[in-house]
Design a protein around this motif. Sequence first.
Motif, PDB file in Angstrom:
ATOM      1  N   THR A  87       0.671  11.704   1.173  1.00  0.00           N
ATOM      2  CA  THR A  87       0.005  11.673  -0.376  1.00  0.00           C
ATOM      3  C   THR A  87      -0.414  10.583  -0.504  1.00  0.00           C
ATOM      4  N   GLY A  88      -1.505  10.148  -1.620  1.00  0.00           N
ATOM      5  CA  GLY A  88      -1.921   9.006  -2.039  1.00  0.00           C
ATOM      6  C   GLY A  88      -0.804   8.535  -2.717  1.00  0.00           C
ATOM      7  N   CYS A  89      -0.974   7.199  -3.102  1.00  0.00           N
ATOM      8  CA  CYS A  89       0.362   6.367  -3.840  1.00  0.00           C
ATOM      9  C   CYS A  89      -0.573   5.482  -4.863  1.00  0.00           C
ATOM     10  N   GLU A  90       0.448   5.150  -6.058  1.00  0.00           N
ATOM     11  CA  GLU A  90       0.069   3.750  -6.621  1.00  0.00           C
ATOM     12  C   GLU A  90       1.167   2.758  -6.117  1.00  0.00           C
ATOM     13  N   ARG A  91       0.677   1.553  -6.161  1.00  0.00           N
ATOM     14  CA  ARG A  91       1.653   0.418  -5.940  1.00  0.00           C
ATOM     15  C   ARG A  91       1.764  -0.262  -7.207  1.00  0.00           C
ATOM     16  N   ARG A  92       3.249  -0.377  -7.711  1.00  0.00           N
ATOM     17  CA  ARG A  92       3.529  -1.281  -8.858  1.00  0.00           C
ATOM     18  C   ARG A  92       4.452  -2.422  -8.753  1.00  0.00           C
ATOM     19  N   ASP A  93       4.162  -3.419  -9.592  1.00  0.00           N
ATOM     20  CA  ASP A  93       5.068  -4.671  -9.401  1.00  0.00           C
ATOM     21  C   ASP A  93       6.291  -4.447 -10.031  1.00  0.00           C
ATOM     22  N   ALA A  94       7.186  -5.313 -10.041  1.00  0.00           N
ATOM     23  CA  ALA A  94       8.695  -5.091 -10.563  1.00  0.00           C
ATOM     24  C   ALA A  94       8.642  -4.756 -11.894  1.00  0.00           C
ATOM     25  N   ALA A  95       7.515  -5.164 -12.659  1.00  0.00           N
ATOM     26  CA  ALA A  95       7.738  -4.778 -14.132  1.00  0.00           C
ATOM     27  C   ALA A  95       6.915  -3.654 -14.317  1.00  0.00           C
ATOM     28  N   GLY A  96       6.442  -2.779 -13.298  1.00  0.00           N
ATOM     29  CA  GLY A  96       6.045  -1.598 -13.446  1.00  0.00           C
ATOM     30  C   GLY A  96       4.396  -1.394 -13.617  1.00  0.00           C
ATOM     31  N   ALA A  97       3.755  -2.593 -13.683  1.00  0.00           N
ATOM     32  CA  ALA A  97       2.306  -2.664 -13.854  1.00  0.00           C
ATOM     33  C   ALA A  97       1.792  -2.136 -12.518  1.00  0.00           C
ATOM     34  N   VAL A  98       0.615  -1.311 -12.444  1.00  0.00           N
ATOM     35  CA  VAL A  98      -0.027  -0.783 -11.323  1.00  0.00           C
ATOM     36  C   VAL A  98      -0.945  -2.035 -10.738  1.00  0.00           C
ATOM     37  N   THR A  99      -0.541  -2.508  -9.374  1.00  0.00           N
ATOM     38  CA  THR A  99      -1.520  -3.498  -8.480  1.00  0.00           C
ATOM     39  C   THR A  99      -2.376  -2.805  -7.841  1.00  0.00           C
ATOM     40  N   SER A 100      -2.514  -1.519  -7.333  1.00  0.00           N
ATOM     41  CA  SER A 100      -3.254  -0.898  -6.782  1.00  0.00           C
ATOM     42  C   SER A 100      -2.947   0.442  -6.384  1.00  0.00           C
ATOM     43  N   ARG A 101      -4.073   1.091  -6.284  1.00  0.00           N
ATOM     44  CA  ARG A 101      -3.882   2.890  -6.027  1.00  0.00           C
ATOM     45  C   ARG A 101      -4.506   3.134  -4.731  1.00  0.00           C
ATOM     46  N   SER A 102      -4.064   3.975  -3.721  1.00  0.00           N
ATOM     47  CA  SER A 102      -4.606   4.125  -2.597  1.00  0.00           C
ATOM     48  C   SER A 102      -6.171   4.782  -2.891  1.00  0.00           C
ATOM     49  N   ASP A 103      -7.043   4.352  -2.156  1.00  0.00           N
ATOM     50  CA  ASP A 103      -8.374   4.996  -1.966  1.00  0.00           C
ATOM     51  C   ASP A 103      -8.476   6.155  -1.091  1.00  0.00           C
ATOM     52  N   LEU A 104      -9.702   6.619  -0.985  1.00  0.00           N
ATOM     53  CA  LEU A 104     -10.074   7.779  -0.362  1.00  0.00           C
ATOM     54  C   LEU A 104      -9.874   7.573   1.243  1.00  0.00           C
ATOM     55  N   LEU A 105     -10.221   6.143   1.856  1.00  0.00           N
ATOM     56  CA  LEU A 105      -9.846   6.043   3.190  1.00  0.00           C
ATOM     57  C   LEU A 105      -8.426   5.865   3.489  1.00  0.00           C
ATOM     58  N   GLU A 106      -7.643   5.601   2.591  1.00  0.00           N
ATOM     59  CA  GLU A 106      -6.510   5.649   3.037  1.00  0.00           C
ATOM     60  C   GLU A 106      -5.544   6.794   3.528  1.00  0.00           C
ATOM     61  N   VAL A 107      -6.103   7.899   2.883  1.00  0.00           N
ATOM     62  CA  VAL A 107      -5.974   9.189   3.309  1.00  0.00           C
ATOM     63  C   VAL A 107      -6.939  10.196   4.188  1.00  0.00           C
ATOM     64  N   VAL A 108      -7.709   9.279   4.668  1.00  0.00           N
ATOM     65  CA  VAL A 108      -8.621   9.780   5.863  1.00  0.00           C
ATOM     66  C   VAL A 108      -7.746   9.341   7.189  1.00  0.00           C
ATOM     67  N   TRP A 109      -7.730  10.460   8.024  1.00  0.00           N
ATOM     68  CA  TRP A 109      -6.569  10.065   9.335  1.00  0.00           C
ATOM     69  C   TRP A 109      -7.486  10.634  10.376  1.00  0.00           C
ATOM     70  N   HIS A 110      -6.995   9.880  11.656  1.00  0.00           N
ATOM     71  CA  HIS A 110      -7.405  10.078  13.030  1.00  0.00           C
ATOM     72  C   HIS A 110      -6.403   9.386  13.702  1.00  0.00           C
ATOM     73  N   PRO A 111      -5.943  10.023  14.938  1.00  0.00           N
ATOM     74  CA  PRO A 111      -5.181   9.195  15.989  1.00  0.00           C
ATOM     75  C   PRO A 111      -5.493   7.851  16.197  1.00  0.00           C
ATOM     76  N   GLU A 112      -6.936   7.370  16.038  1.00  0.00           N
ATOM     77  CA  GLU A 112      -7.308   6.059  16.245  1.00  0.00           C
ATOM     78  C   GLU A 112      -7.047   5.196  15.037  1.00  0.00           C
ATOM     79  N   ILE A 113      -7.007   5.811  13.809  1.00  0.00           N
ATOM     80  CA  ILE A 113      -6.749   5.112  12.437  1.00  0.00           C
ATOM     81  C   ILE A 113      -5.186   4.925  12.707  1.00  0.00           C
ATOM     82  N   GLN A 114      -4.506   5.947  13.199  1.00  0.00           N
ATOM     83  CA  GLN A 114      -3.082   5.492  13.443  1.00  0.00           C
ATOM     84  C   GLN A 114      -2.830   4.483  14.161  1.00  0.00           C
ATOM     85  N   LEU A 115      -3.395   4.469  15.143  1.00  0.00           N
ATOM     86  CA  LEU A 115      -3.290   3.472  16.053  1.00  0.00           C
ATOM     87  C   LEU A 115      -3.477   2.244  15.688  1.00  0.00           C
TER      88      LEU A 115
END
Length: 352
Positions: free
Chosen positions: A119-147
Motif C-alpha cells: 500500500t501507499g504510506c505517510e512518513r511522520r516524524d517523532a512528533a507525528g508531523a507528516v514529512t512525506s507521502r508516497s506518490d504514484l511512482l512509489e506504487v508502480v511496480w516492475h521486477p526492474e524497479i524492484q531490482l
Amino acid sequence: MSPAPRFSVVCPTYNRSGALVPTLDSVRAQSFPDWELLVVSDGSTDDTDDVVRAAAAEDPRIRLVRAPRHGHPSGPRMIGLAGARGEFAAYLDHDDTWRADHLRVLLTAFEAGADLVATGCERRDAAGAVTSRSDLLEVVWHPEIQLLGPVFEPSRVAHRRPLAEEAGGWRAGDGLEDWDLWLRMADRGLRFTTVHEHTAFLLDDSGTRRHRTVRRHRLPLAVHDDPRRARETLLRLRSGAYDEEFRRAYVADTVDWYARMERTPDFVRPTGHRGDLGPEIEARARRAGELWPDLVVVPDRGRFLVAQLLWCPTAEHARRVTELSARVQTRQLALLAEIAESTAREPEPVTG
C-alpha cells in the motif's frame, strides 16, 4: 483451538516499552477484525513484554512471543511466521502504525487474486508531523524497479503466508532485508499488487535502523588513475552546476524506461490507475534533491572510483544493479562520463 484467522500480523520489537502501545492499538482498531497479532520480543530487557501481556489480557488476538536476542528484525519475523496461523501474513514494525482500514484494503486485493500486496504510506516524524507521502511512482511496480531500488517498507506489505518461507525467508546481514526478500520473491515469479491509498504510517527518523545500515556495496560512476582527479569529479557533481542537465537526463531516461516496462506483462500500476505517468516523472525530477547522493571516492585495483553507496545486501545484487543502471540511465551516465573526462583532461596545477 479457535479457527485460523485470515491475517497474521508479525511485529518484531526490542525494548519498546509503552511506546509500543500506539502500534498495538492501530491493529486493535482495524475495521476488519479477523486477525492475530504476534509481537515477537527480541530478548527485550525492559518492560516491553509486560506491555504486550497487558494488551493480550484485554484482547486475546494478541500474542507475546519471547525470542532470544537476535539484534536484527529478520530472526524475530521468521519466528513470528513459524507461529502464524493466518492465510495472509502482514508486517508491522514497532514504531509504525496503520490506518483503521489497512487490513480491509489488503483483503480486497487478496480476494481479487493478489499474492503479494503493498500500500501507499505517510512518513511522520517523532512528533507525528507528516514529512512525506508516497506518490504514484512509489506504487508502480516492475521486477526492474524492484531490482534497482528499495521499495515497500515491511509495514506496507502483506502476502499469502507460505510465500516468504518458500523464497528463503527473512535474512539478516548487511543491506536492507526487506529489499532482499521482495527481490527474491520477484525472482521466483511473484508480482506485487499495489494500492495507492496511504494506509501505513511510518516513522521517519534518522535514528531508525534503516538509516544506520552499513552500505558495503557501490555503484561505480567514473574511474580515474589519480585520486585528485577522482575527488575533483566528485566535487563537480556535488557543486550543483550540472543539476539541470542531470534532471533533464533523468526525465528522458526514466520516461523511456517506464515506456519500455509498460509494454511488458509484468508492469504493475496501482489498482484503478490508467493515466499518463510522464507528469509524475517530471514532478519527481523537480522535487529531487541530490541526483547522485552518497558519493564516495574509493581505491579499486590501482585506480580510483567515484561511486554511489548502495543499500544492496549482497555483492550479486550490487552487480545486477550496476548492469541494469548501465541500460536504463544511459543519458545520465553519459553526462557523468563527460564530466569525468573533462576533469581528466585538465592540466596538472603548477606547483612552485
